[in-house]
Design a protein around this motif. Structure first.
Motif, PDB file in Angstrom:
ATOM      1  N   LEU A   1      34.350  28.624  34.005  1.00  0.00           N
ATOM      2  CA  LEU A   1      35.530  28.877  34.818  1.00  0.00           C
ATOM      3  C   LEU A   1      35.252  28.303  36.203  1.00  0.00           C
ATOM      4  O   LEU A   1      34.270  28.680  36.844  1.00  0.00           O
ATOM      5  CB  LEU A   1      35.809  30.387  34.930  1.00  0.00           C
ATOM      6  N   ILE A   2      36.087  27.372  36.649  1.00  0.00           N
ATOM      7  CA  ILE A   2      35.927  26.774  37.976  1.00  0.00           C
ATOM      8  C   ILE A   2      36.635  27.681  38.972  1.00  0.00           C
ATOM      9  O   ILE A   2      37.762  28.111  38.745  1.00  0.00           O
ATOM     10  CB  ILE A   2      36.542  25.357  38.032  1.00  0.00           C
ATOM     11  N   GLN A   3      35.957  27.933  40.101  1.00  0.00           N
ATOM     12  CA  GLN A   3      36.535  28.839  41.091  1.00  0.00           C
ATOM     13  C   GLN A   3      36.397  28.271  42.494  1.00  0.00           C
ATOM     14  O   GLN A   3      35.334  27.792  42.882  1.00  0.00           O
ATOM     15  CB  GLN A   3      35.827  30.196  41.026  1.00  0.00           C
ATOM     16  N   GLY A   4      37.490  28.344  43.251  1.00  0.00           N
ATOM     17  CA  GLY A   4      37.481  27.923  44.654  1.00  0.00           C
ATOM     18  C   GLY A   4      37.209  29.121  45.547  1.00  0.00           C
ATOM     19  O   GLY A   4      36.191  29.787  45.442  1.00  0.00           O
ATOM     20  N   GLY A   5      38.157  29.441  46.407  1.00  0.00           N
ATOM     21  CA  GLY A   5      37.984  30.536  47.355  1.00  0.00           C
ATOM     22  C   GLY A   5      38.301  31.907  46.790  1.00  0.00           C
ATOM     23  O   GLY A   5      38.103  32.913  47.458  1.00  0.00           O
ATOM     24  N   ASN A   6      38.820  31.949  45.557  1.00  0.00           N
ATOM     25  CA  ASN A   6      39.166  33.212  44.898  1.00  0.00           C
ATOM     26  C   ASN A   6      40.191  34.005  45.708  1.00  0.00           C
ATOM     27  O   ASN A   6      40.100  35.224  45.815  1.00  0.00           O
ATOM     28  CB  ASN A   6      37.910  34.044  44.609  1.00  0.00           C
ATOM     29  N   THR A   7      41.167  33.303  46.291  1.00  0.00           N
ATOM     30  CA  THR A   7      42.180  33.964  47.103  1.00  0.00           C
ATOM     31  C   THR A   7      43.495  34.158  46.358  1.00  0.00           C
ATOM     32  O   THR A   7      44.456  34.648  46.934  1.00  0.00           O
ATOM     33  CB  THR A   7      42.470  33.151  48.385  1.00  0.00           C
ATOM     34  N   GLY A   8      43.536  33.774  45.084  1.00  0.00           N
ATOM     35  CA  GLY A   8      44.768  33.909  44.310  1.00  0.00           C
ATOM     36  C   GLY A   8      45.176  35.360  44.126  1.00  0.00           C
ATOM     37  O   GLY A   8      44.369  36.284  44.229  1.00  0.00           O
ATOM     38  N   LEU A   9      46.442  35.564  43.831  1.00  0.00           N
ATOM     39  CA  LEU A   9      46.987  36.905  43.698  1.00  0.00           C
ATOM     40  C   LEU A   9      47.371  37.268  42.268  1.00  0.00           C
ATOM     41  O   LEU A   9      47.925  38.333  42.038  1.00  0.00           O
ATOM     42  CB  LEU A   9      48.224  37.050  44.602  1.00  0.00           C
TER      43      LEU A   9
END
Length: 172
Positions: free
Chosen positions: A62-70
């Motif tokens: 699983l690729i993850q950026g800033g994990n700021t999604g809602l």
């Protein structure tokens, strides 16, 4: 895990609930799921090597950026296959702004606020803006085609993208 440690270094393969907790729960704290480990590569070559190892082992990633999604899209599902999370946060380089074109090259893990600052320092504006600017990554905004506060004036994120260097799931 040893192969991954050999690629990114011991300190950038996180295991254990305390270390992975910020990566397995989304910003709203409503969505959470398990992971095998969190791997934090620092270059395209390391991303390629990590994905090649995981692909060869049949290990989901699983690729993850800033994990700021809602909406839980950046964290593992609570059921199903347990992935390795590949965090892009160390891919945070920002190149100089080309004054002729107003373009810059940013790593997937570069913070939105850092890209805005780089553009501003060179006399340009990066029009995409979100409330999560200090934790949202450029890779995440591109992946989700974020609109943000200035979408009417400047358009969606993908309208700002000239090119992408990508690594495929098999590491190529």
């Amino acid at each position: 895990l040893e192969s991954l440690r050999g690629i990114v270094g011991e300190t950038h393969v996180l295991v254990g609930s305390d270390l992975v907790a910020p990566y397995v729960t989304d910003w709203t704290r409503r969505y959470t799921g398990p992971c095998v480990a969190v791997v934090r590569p620092a270059s395209t070559q390391e991303v390629s090597a990590v994905l090649a190892v995981c692909s060869a082992a049949g290990q989901p990633v699983l690729i993850q950026g800033g994990n700021t999604g809602l909406v839980g899209g950046s964290v593992p599902a609570s059921s199903g296959l347990t992935p390795v999370i590949l965090s892009t946060r160390r891919l945070s380089s920002i190149g100089p702004v080309d004054q002729l074109t107003g373009q810059l090259t940013a790593g997937a893990g570069a913070l939105l606020s850092a890209v805005q600052t780089a553009a501003d320092s060179a006399g340009w504006v990066y029009g995409v803006d979100l409330a999560a600017r200090d934790s949202a990554t450029i890779g995440g905004t591109v992946a989700t085609n974020a609109g943000g506060l200035n979408v009417i004036a400047y358009g969606m994120t993908r309208a700002q993208v000239v090119g992408i260097e990508a690594v495929l799931a098999d590491g190529t």
